[in-house]
Design an enzyme around this catalytic site. Structure first.
Site, PDB file in Angstrom:
ATOM      1  N   ASN A  42       0.816  -1.206   0.000  1.00 20.31           N
ATOM      2  CA  ASN A  42       0.000   0.000   0.000  1.00 20.31           C
ATOM      3  C   ASN A  42       0.851   1.258   0.000  1.00 20.31           C
ATOM      4  OD1 ASN A  42      -3.110   0.137   0.497  1.00 20.31           O
ATOM      5  ND2 ASN A  42      -2.403  -1.814   1.315  1.00 20.31           N
ATOM      6  N   GLY A  71       4.977  -6.886   3.430  1.00 15.96           N
ATOM      7  CA  GLY A  71       4.730  -6.415   2.060  1.00 15.96           C
ATOM      8  C   GLY A  71       3.342  -5.832   1.908  1.00 15.96           C
ATOM      9  N   LYS A  72       2.686  -5.526   3.041  1.00 15.12           N
ATOM     10  CA  LYS A  72       1.337  -4.955   2.961  1.00 15.12           C
ATOM     11  C   LYS A  72       1.387  -3.449   2.757  1.00 15.12           C
ATOM     12  CE  LYS A  72      -0.869  -8.437   5.958  1.00 15.12           C
ATOM     13  NZ  LYS A  72      -1.393  -8.716   7.316  1.00 15.12           N
ATOM     14  N   VAL A  73       2.444  -2.847   3.268  1.00 14.34           N
ATOM     15  CA  VAL A  73       2.658  -1.407   3.113  1.00 14.34           C
ATOM     16  C   VAL A  73       4.035  -1.234   2.498  1.00 14.34           C
ATOM     17  CG1 VAL A  73       3.090   0.733   4.388  1.00 14.34           C
ATOM     18  CG2 VAL A  73       1.156  -0.718   5.026  1.00 14.34           C
TER      19      VAL A  73
END
Ligand SMILES: NC(=O)c1ccc[n+]([C@@H]2O[C@H](COP(=O)([O-])OP(=O)(O)OC[C@H]3O[C@@H](n4cnc5c(N)ncnc54)[C@H](O)[C@@H]3O)[C@@H](O)[C@H]2O)c1
Length: 387
Positions: A281, A309-311
């Protein structure tokens, strides 16, 4: 009434339902609220909320950033009257898709069907409420008949719609919203489900069995032999495909719960499962009462989300958590946004783009499978954030 339904015959609801009806408040872009947030909300969580307003209006809504924006909704927000904020944001094209608990969509149906929820008190005798047939959600009160009538509507809809086989929750909620629009014209002004259908905004539920909507779908299978099946795989792939299709991605997370993860797992699904290096994100806003110290996902910070790896690494200045009750903070946030210079966008109408987006996901996933990238253990993989 079924024998377990509260409210024995002969009992009157007494004074409990005399409180004012709860209505869906619609933000109008108040200059005073903007003045308060810009001038008065300077530090601590007021400062964080002010920061959230600026990240959203100055960055996420900046046309140059072309951000695909997801909203996640947990906690009893539609019973508290916050559906109007969600309606306003969807109508203005400021929210492209929503992931909600089933409860929020179920309780939205009461408004769509013109039942009344009342303002009350959290300090009541619940045994007396039970005997008088009144349901309490903290300080929101309504007759148990509202549940029974809403359930009846869902079951009638299930029969009339002839829906069958596996479908995504986005499709199920879209069809439900269209039915509400058809039977109750104008209800898009006071129903999230109806407005989402009218505005082309997909609504997902991360735990479809865990609400009265899911309970009535289960009834439909057992009692009517229906083959209708909510297929979470479709939801996972659609959300993933929507994120993949975004130039930049950002989210507004209300509360925590499973909707938060269902949104955030989109990027790991892409890199970890499909081998597509989309990156995480670009923007992350959370309004929550959840704490980081318990280790659960609801309270996990944007910094922790980087490791998954979400942000995106390097974008932490564009992430913020405001530790506030969303029933206070979200209407203020929406007032600020609606009064900003970027208060309207062309609606993406993602509900009608799902097939194309999933086809693109499949194409890219096949390409990635045909030429798998080598995982370099010592260095973090280079992520192309702007693809
Ligand atoms: N009749 C129904 O259909 C019904 C009714 C209630 C709950 N449920 C189901 O139960 C499950 C749990 O629902 P839930 O709403 O408790 O969500 P949840 O427990 O998944 O998430 C609530 C999260 O939001 C946070 N939160 C709650 N209120 C908040 C507030 N005012 N401000 C900021 N943060 C807040 C909490 O700390 C928590 O992390 C869902 O699957 C829901 O569908 C169903």
């Amino acid at each position: 009434m079924p024998h377990r339904a509260p409210g024995a015959p002969g009992h009157q609801p007494g004074p409990y339902l005399s409180g004012r009806p709860i209505t869906y408040y619609r933000p109008r872009g108040s200059a005073e609220v903007r003045h308060l947030i810009d001038g008065g909300f300077q530090a601590f969580n007021a400062g964080r909320l002010s920061e959230a307003c600026h990240i959203f209006t100055d960055k996420m809504l900046d046309p140059a950033n072309d951000t695909t924006i997801g909203l996640t909704v947990a906690g009893a927000l539609t019973p508290a009257g916050l559906g109007g904020c969600v309606i306003e944001m969807m109508d203005r094209g400021l929210i492209d898709f929503v992931i909600s608990t089933g409860a929020n969509l179920y309780h939205d149906l009461h408004y769509a069907l013109n039942f009344t929820l009342h303002r009350g008190s959290p300090f009541l005798d619940d045994v007396e409420l039970y005997e008088q047939g009144i349901i309490r959600i903290y300080d929101v009160l309504f007759p148990a008949t509202v549940l029974l009538e809403t359930d009846k509507y869902i079951r009638d809809f299930l029969v009339r719609s002839k829906l069958s086989g596996p479908i995504a929750t986005s499709e199920f909620h879209y069809r439900l919203g269209l039915d509400l629009l058809d039977r109750n014209p104008g209800c898009e002004e006071y129903s999230v489900l109806a407005r989402a259908a009218a505005a082309g905004v997909p609504l997902y539920t991360s735990s479809p069995g865990d609400s009265s909507i899911g309970m009535n779908i289960a009834y439909h299978e057992l009692m009517n032999g229906s083959t209708l099946m909510i297929d979470p795989n479709r939801d996972v792939n659609e959300v993933c495909a929507i994120i993949l299709g975004g130039t930049k991605n950002g989210c507004v997370i209300l509360g925590g719960g499973s909707p938060k993860n269902f949104y955030l797992q989109g990027q790991p699904t892409l890199w970890e499962v499909y081998g597509i290096p989309k990156g995480g994100n670009d923007y992350f806003i959370q309004i929550t009462t959840d704490q980081v110290v318990w280790g659960g996902l609801s309270g996990a910070t944007p910094a922790e989300a980087v490791s998954w790896g979400k942000v995106n690494p390097g974008v932490l200045p564009d992430t913020v958590v405001a530790y506030c009750d969303s029933t206070i903070a979200f209407p203020l946030f929406c007032e600020y946004v609606v009064g900003s210079g970027h208060a309207r966008r062309t609606r993406r109408q993602l509900i009608h783009q799902r097939e194309r987006l999933v086809a693109d996901l499949l194409k890219q996933a096949k390409e990635a499978a045909a030429s798998p990238k080598e995982i370099i253990e010592d260095e973090p993989a280079e992520v192309d954030r702007h693809r």
